[in-house]
Design an enzyme around this catalytic site. Structure first.
Site, PDB file in Angstrom:
ATOM      1  N   LYS A  50      29.008  38.912  50.772  1.00 21.95           N
ATOM      2  CA  LYS A  50      28.210  40.015  50.407  1.00 21.95           C
ATOM      3  C   LYS A  50      26.923  39.673  49.544  1.00 21.95           C
ATOM      4  CE  LYS A  50      32.458  43.202  50.150  1.00 21.95           C
ATOM      5  NZ  LYS A  50      33.042  44.058  48.916  1.00 21.95           N
ATOM      6  N   ALA A  90      31.950  40.212  44.744  1.00 22.37           N
ATOM      7  CA  ALA A  90      33.315  40.549  44.029  1.00 22.37           C
ATOM      8  C   ALA A  90      33.915  41.668  45.980  1.00 22.37           C
ATOM      9  CB  ALA A  90      33.155  41.598  43.268  1.00 22.37           C
ATOM     10  N   ASP A  91      35.164  41.678  45.964  1.00 24.44           N
ATOM     11  CA  ASP A  91      36.219  42.091  47.105  1.00 24.44           C
ATOM     12  C   ASP A  91      37.493  41.809  46.351  1.00 24.44           C
ATOM     13  OD1 ASP A  91      36.027  43.080  49.657  1.00 24.44           O
ATOM     14  OD2 ASP A  91      37.611  41.365  49.885  1.00 24.44           O
ATOM     15  N   THR A  92      38.351  43.028  46.559  1.00 27.62           N
ATOM     16  CA  THR A  92      39.475  43.053  46.114  1.00 27.62           C
ATOM     17  C   THR A  92      40.415  43.575  47.225  1.00 27.62           C
ATOM     18  OG1 THR A  92      38.567  44.086  43.502  1.00 27.62           O
ATOM     19  CG2 THR A  92      40.466  43.962  44.537  1.00 27.62           C
ATOM     20  N   GLY A 127      38.035  38.700  43.977  1.00 29.85           N
ATOM     21  CA  GLY A 127      37.154  37.191  44.636  1.00 29.85           C
ATOM     22  C   GLY A 127      36.456  37.482  43.785  1.00 29.85           C
TER      23      GLY A 127
END
Length: 214
Positions: A50, A90-92, A127
């Site tokens: 991203k 960011a990624d969850t 992350g």
């Protein structure tokens, strides 16, 4: 320094605003695909994709077969000469019973995820990738992840259906938002609460301060 958040999440925007940062939001078209692998590796990789997509777009790198569908962002202004820039991606995901849970595909999927979480503990991984461009144009990258354990009270089928009917679960990893209606089912949190919301802003600030020397 110009700061750009590479995420459409309103919760991540609120968390950055909460710690007093001024930033823009530019959203890439990177697909949030959940595949096999360690959850911490997955969230770091997706956050990196991203952030990279937004940086490429801002830098004016032409689209190609390699990046098509990922470099197109909602942005009107690119980089100017000598501009200092920090892109935050960011990624969850939620990890439970050996499965990795992203955002639910539909209400049935959401109900299934909540049934899996009911009465059990699970882990939330976020992350974060920071890409820094200096005034001289040099690029640096840094990725890390944060882990938080969450324990749910048992949820009846009726309670699951009631929560799903609110629609609050549909755009969230693991099909729940800890800061909303679903808070009534949270028994315990071990770790960073904000990480479960979607962004470990305390860790992000400290990592950036140490990394950039500010």
């Amino acid at each position: 320094m110009r700061i750009v958040l590479a995420s459409a999440s309103p919760r991540r925007r609120e968390l950055l605003e909460q710690i007093g940062l001024k930033f823009e939001v530019l959203v890439s078209n990177v697909p949030e695909q959940i595949s096999a692998g360690a959850p911490w590796h997955m969230v770091e990789e997706l956050s990196s994709q991203k952030a990279e997509a937004v940086m490429r777009f801002l830098a004016g790198i032409p689209d190609s077969d390699e990046v098509r569908g990922r470099s197109s962002c909602q942005v009107s202004e690119g980089l100017t000469a000598g501009e200092e820039l920090l892109v935050v991606g960011a990624d969850t995901v939620v990890s439970a019973e050996g499965s990795i849970l992203g955002k639910p595909a539909d209400r049935e999927d959401a109900a299934g995820m909540l049934a899996m979480l009911s009465g059990r503990s699970h882990e939330v991984y976020t992350g974060v990738t920071l890409i820094y461009r200096s005034v001289s144009g040099q690029i640096q990258r840094k990725s890390f992840y944060e882990r938080t354990e969450v324990v749910f009270y048992p949820m009846s089928r009726a309670e699951i259906e009631c929560y799903v009917s609110t629609g609050d679960c549909m755009d969230k990893a693991g099909a729940y938002g800890i800061q909303g209606f679903c808070a009534r089912y949270i028994k315990e949190i071990r770790g960073d609460y904000n990480n479960v919301v979607g962004l470990p802003v305390g860790r992000l600030y400290q990592e950036a301060k140490e990394w950039l020397g500010e």
